[in-house]
Design an enzyme around this catalytic site. Structure first.
Site, PDB file in Angstrom:
ATOM      1  N   HIS A 222      11.157   4.401 -21.880  1.00  9.97           N
ATOM      2  CA  HIS A 222      10.692   3.020 -21.945  1.00  9.97           C
ATOM      3  C   HIS A 222       9.682   2.856 -23.073  1.00  9.97           C
ATOM      4  O   HIS A 222       9.020   3.821 -23.486  1.00  9.97           O
ATOM      5  CB  HIS A 222      10.037   2.598 -20.622  1.00  9.97           C
ATOM      6  CG  HIS A 222      10.979   2.607 -19.458  1.00  9.97           C
ATOM      7  ND1 HIS A 222      11.855   1.576 -19.199  1.00  9.97           N
ATOM      8  CD2 HIS A 222      11.179   3.526 -18.472  1.00  9.97           C
ATOM      9  CE1 HIS A 222      12.552   1.855 -18.109  1.00  9.97           C
ATOM     10  NE2 HIS A 222      12.162   3.037 -17.654  1.00  9.97           N
TER      11      HIS A 222
ATOM     12  N   HIS B  53      10.253   1.972 -12.595  1.00 17.30           N
ATOM     13  CA  HIS B  53       9.234   2.820 -11.977  1.00 17.30           C
ATOM     14  C   HIS B  53       7.863   2.146 -12.012  1.00 17.30           C
ATOM     15  O   HIS B  53       7.099   2.225 -11.039  1.00 17.30           O
ATOM     16  CB  HIS B  53       9.179   4.166 -12.704  1.00 17.30           C
ATOM     17  CG  HIS B  53      10.353   5.043 -12.436  1.00 17.30           C
ATOM     18  ND1 HIS B  53      11.616   4.747 -12.887  1.00 17.30           N
ATOM     19  CD2 HIS B  53      10.447   6.234 -11.777  1.00 17.30           C
ATOM     20  CE1 HIS B  53      12.452   5.702 -12.508  1.00 17.30           C
ATOM     21  NE2 HIS B  53      11.771   6.611 -11.837  1.00 17.30           N
TER      22      HIS B  53
END
Length: 271
Positions: free
Chosen positions: A235, A193
């Site tokens: 993440h 992303h």
């Protein structure tokens, strides 16, 4: 004299130290030294024989073992620095994972953070680009949209390849969603992303005429999407930062292989 000799013999027989089990106590130093010297000779001979029987490879391995132990006990400065930074990254990422699950401190905002993350997903952007490309009637618009589609496809392939090589897991044990499996965004490093929004924001800033408030909102949107991936626990911080770097490099790659209007028209006609 004859009477004293039988007495001395009788006294020697009655002496306990003259028994066989106590004879070694009468000469302790000599016996011990001889036994020690004989044992040392035997062990030395056995060691020499064993050294002769050992192979050269085994000798080298036996000589390398102490060095390997020293390397494990005394790591290099680079190793210490890398491990320290990695520990700080994991600790800070876990603290920022405030929406990792429902029981977290910001667990109620998890749905909103996930929705923000979807705005940076690859599938909606590819679908939207295809729809705009079908409805576009200008050559300049079709050229920009075709190159944007190329950039999105390159982003998915590059990030998927890097994640397969690194195979780094996130700070929390969170299973990827359905859209993540479709774009092969199943590992943590680098953040897909983050790379996508960095590439898109740079692409729009270069090829679209936007007012200053829209430019600021575009940059803030990219930063918020990257932060949302850390907040939901998918993440680490370094994954997002590296994703921004890879996104910028992908933009530079697309600029180098930019397709002209004629190439875009030929691809559209084939399609």
């Amino acid at each position: 004299m004859p009477a004293s000799q039988p007495r001395s013999r009788a006294r020697d027989r009655n002496n306990v130290l003259n028994r066989a089990e106590f004879l070694s106590l009468n000469q302790p130093l000599k016996g011990n030294q001889e036994s020690r010297s004989s044992s040392k000779k035997q062990s030395g001979q056995a060691g020499a024989a064993g050294a002769q029987n050992t192979n050269p490879k085994e000798r080298r391995q036996s000589q390398q073992l102490p060095e390997e132990d020293c390397m494990q006990l005394n790591p290099s400065f680079k190793g210490i620095a890398f491990n320290s930074l990695l520990a700080i990254d994991i600790c800070m990422s876990k603290r920022l994972g405030v929406c990792a699950n429902r029981a977290s401190s910001w667990g109620g905002a998890r749905s909103m953070i996930n929705l923000l993350g979807i705005t940076g997903h690859g599938i909606p952007w590819i679908a939207g680009t295809l729809i705009c490309l079908v409805k576009s009637s200008t050559l300049a618009g079709q050229e920009v949209l075709m190159n944007l589609l190329l950039a999105l496809l390159l982003d998915i392939m590059i990030v998927a390849g890097l994640q397969k090589l690194a195979k780094r897991k996130g700070p929390y044990d969170i299973n990827p969603g359905l859209l993540d499996y479709l774009t092969m965004d199943t590992y943590a490093f680098p953040a897909g992303h983050a790379s996508r929004v960095a590439m898109l924001s740079k692409f729009f800033l270069n090829h679209l005429v936007l007012a200053i408030p829209l430019r600021i909102l575009l940059v803030l949107w990219a930063l918020c999407v990257g932060l949302s991936r850390v907040m939901i626990g998918r993440h680490h911080i370094t994954d997002v930062l590296s994703g921004f770097v890879f996104g910028y490099l992908q933009f530079r790659l697309v600029e180098l292989i930019w397709m002209s209007s004629n190439t875009c028209q030929m691809l559209i006609s084939i399609w």
